[in-house]
Design a protein around this motif. Structure first.
Motif, mmCIF file in Angstrom:
data_model
loop_
_atom_site.group_PDB
_atom_site.id
_atom_site.type_symbol
_atom_site.label_atom_id
_atom_site.label_comp_id
_atom_site.label_asym_id
_atom_site.label_seq_id
_atom_site.Cartn_x
_atom_site.Cartn_y
_atom_site.Cartn_z
ATOM 1 N N UNK A 43 0.989 -1.272 -0.151
ATOM 2 C CA UNK A 43 -0.109 -0.048 0.082
ATOM 3 C C UNK A 43 0.851 1.336 0.297
ATOM 4 N N UNK A 44 1.783 0.925 0.151
ATOM 5 C CA UNK A 44 2.986 2.465 0.829
ATOM 6 C C UNK A 44 3.400 2.462 -0.172
ATOM 7 N N UNK A 45 3.533 1.285 -1.371
ATOM 8 C CA UNK A 45 4.106 1.484 -2.444
ATOM 9 C C UNK A 45 3.805 2.327 -3.390
ATOM 10 N N UNK A 46 1.785 1.802 -3.964
ATOM 11 C CA UNK A 46 1.457 2.300 -4.270
ATOM 12 C C UNK A 46 1.164 4.206 -4.226
ATOM 13 N N UNK A 47 1.452 4.260 -2.967
ATOM 14 C CA UNK A 47 0.805 5.812 -3.007
ATOM 15 C C UNK A 47 2.367 5.883 -3.385
ATOM 16 N N UNK A 48 3.154 5.354 -2.759
ATOM 17 C CA UNK A 48 4.654 5.816 -3.423
ATOM 18 C C UNK A 48 4.255 6.679 -4.992
ATOM 19 N N UNK A 49 4.207 5.562 -5.985
ATOM 20 C CA UNK A 49 3.714 5.683 -6.652
ATOM 21 C C UNK A 49 3.060 7.645 -7.558
ATOM 22 N N UNK A 91 16.095 -2.399 -1.139
ATOM 23 C CA UNK A 91 16.417 -0.986 -1.352
ATOM 24 C C UNK A 91 17.040 -0.222 -1.899
ATOM 25 N N UNK A 92 18.519 -1.380 -1.515
ATOM 26 C CA UNK A 92 19.680 -0.221 -2.287
ATOM 27 C C UNK A 92 19.602 -0.121 -3.397
ATOM 28 N N UNK A 93 18.892 -1.172 -3.867
ATOM 29 C CA UNK A 93 19.145 -1.125 -5.794
ATOM 30 C C UNK A 93 17.927 0.261 -5.455
ATOM 31 N N UNK A 94 16.744 0.398 -5.484
ATOM 32 C CA UNK A 94 16.599 1.841 -5.204
ATOM 33 C C UNK A 94 16.426 3.043 -4.923
ATOM 34 N N UNK A 95 17.471 3.032 -4.221
ATOM 35 C CA UNK A 95 18.320 4.270 -3.443
ATOM 36 C C UNK A 95 19.186 4.542 -4.643
ATOM 37 N N UNK A 96 19.680 3.614 -4.784
ATOM 38 C CA UNK A 96 20.786 3.684 -6.405
ATOM 39 C C UNK A 96 20.424 4.429 -7.415
ATOM 40 N N UNK A 98 16.957 4.925 -6.933
ATOM 41 C CA UNK A 98 15.803 6.440 -7.066
ATOM 42 C C UNK A 98 14.598 6.305 -7.928
ATOM 43 N N UNK A 99 14.231 4.227 -8.474
ATOM 44 C CA UNK A 99 13.549 4.169 -9.554
ATOM 45 C C UNK A 99 12.580 3.439 -8.149
ATOM 46 N N UNK A 100 11.885 4.088 -8.533
ATOM 47 C CA UNK A 100 9.685 3.382 -7.846
ATOM 48 C C UNK A 100 9.673 1.883 -8.523
ATOM 49 N N UNK A 101 9.846 1.876 -9.954
ATOM 50 C CA UNK A 101 9.222 0.300 -10.166
ATOM 51 C C UNK A 101 10.275 -0.354 -9.626
ATOM 52 N N UNK A 102 11.706 -0.490 -9.464
ATOM 53 C CA UNK A 102 11.882 -1.278 -8.797
ATOM 54 C C UNK A 102 11.363 -2.045 -7.820
ATOM 55 N N UNK A 103 10.769 -1.155 -6.260
ATOM 56 C CA UNK A 103 9.991 -1.112 -5.450
ATOM 57 C C UNK A 103 8.762 -2.320 -5.505
ATOM 58 N N UNK A 109 10.368 -11.087 -5.456
ATOM 59 C CA UNK A 109 12.064 -11.642 -5.535
ATOM 60 C C UNK A 109 12.028 -12.423 -4.009
ATOM 61 N N UNK A 110 10.899 -12.407 -2.455
ATOM 62 C CA UNK A 110 10.558 -12.537 -1.865
ATOM 63 C C UNK A 110 10.006 -14.048 -2.120
ATOM 64 N N UNK A 111 9.156 -14.614 -3.092
ATOM 65 C CA UNK A 111 8.603 -15.581 -3.078
ATOM 66 C C UNK A 111 9.473 -16.450 -3.927
ATOM 67 N N UNK A 112 10.250 -16.075 -4.838
ATOM 68 C CA UNK A 112 11.498 -16.886 -5.243
ATOM 69 C C UNK A 112 12.543 -17.324 -4.717
#
Length: 220
Positions: A43-49, A91-96, A98-103, A109-112
């Protein structure tokens, strides 16, 4: 006499370490924060987008990873390591970048990661993960061949679940409207997981009751 008895009872009462009690309370509090943060993540990611918030979701993931490091301690072999690695990486990849799509790819990734964690125990003569967990509470005399086969089937069922869940989570990132991704990763995924736990419990009760009846008939 009364004072002597009170003195003996005071000596018999175990000494409670305040620091240990505070540490236990802190761990419980952090677990609550971790699971609340994990459940609210989609929900936070959706709101962030929607609001173009590039920093918030990434910081949330890193916060969750930090909490998981504290809770896991020195044990890096348990299932929490998968969640920790996924949170740190995304988290690190998104910060480096600054891509919202990665989130959006964190749930997949957790499931795999869990698919690999469960699936690797099915190969090379290893003990299936569910059998390892179940053996902790099952007496050695009850760990029959039927018990081992059942645990292997449950491990395989969880592998199928994680594979389908990961693929579904990725496919739902493709539409422009990520509302369905949010609903699936934030609600439906946990409903299905709860149904799997409940279904497995019911099937286990039925299967082991039938097997026990067969074993009793064989001994007659």
């Amino acid at each position: 006499m009364t004072e002597a008895r009170e003195g003996e009872s005071a000596k018999a009462e175990p000494h409670r370490d305040p620091d240990r009690q505070h540490g236990k309370a802190l761990r419980i509090f952090l677990r609550i924060i971790f699971w609340c943060g994990s459940l609210s993540y989609p929900f936070y990611v959706y709101y962030g987008l929607k609001t173009q918030d590039r920093l918030g979701p990434a910081l949330l993931l890193l916060l969750l990873a930090g909490i998981r490091v504290f809770l896991s301690g020195r044990d890096s072999r348990d299932i929490n390591t998968v969640i920790l690695a996924a949170a740190l990486f995304m988290g690190a990849a998104s910060l480096l970048r600054m891509s919202q799509e990665l989130m959006l790819f964190y749930p997949a990734l957790v499931s795999f990661g869990l698919l690999w964690f469960f699936g690797r125990t099915l190969k090379g003569g290893r003990t299936p993960l569910v059998e390892k967990i179940a053996s902790l509470k099952t007496p050695p005399e009850e760990r029959t061949e039927f018990f081992r086969k059942y645990c292997r089937m449950v491990t395989e069922a969880w592998c199928v679940y994680f594979a389908l869940n990961g693929v579904t989570a990725i496919l739902l990132t493709l539409p422009e409207d990520r509302k369905y991704w949010m609903i699936y990763t934030g609600i439906i995924i946990y409903v299905i997981m709860g149904l799997m736990f409940a279904g497995e419990f019911a099937i286990r009760m039925i299967c082991f009751r039938i097997q026990k009846g067969r074993e009793l008939n064989d001994h007659r």
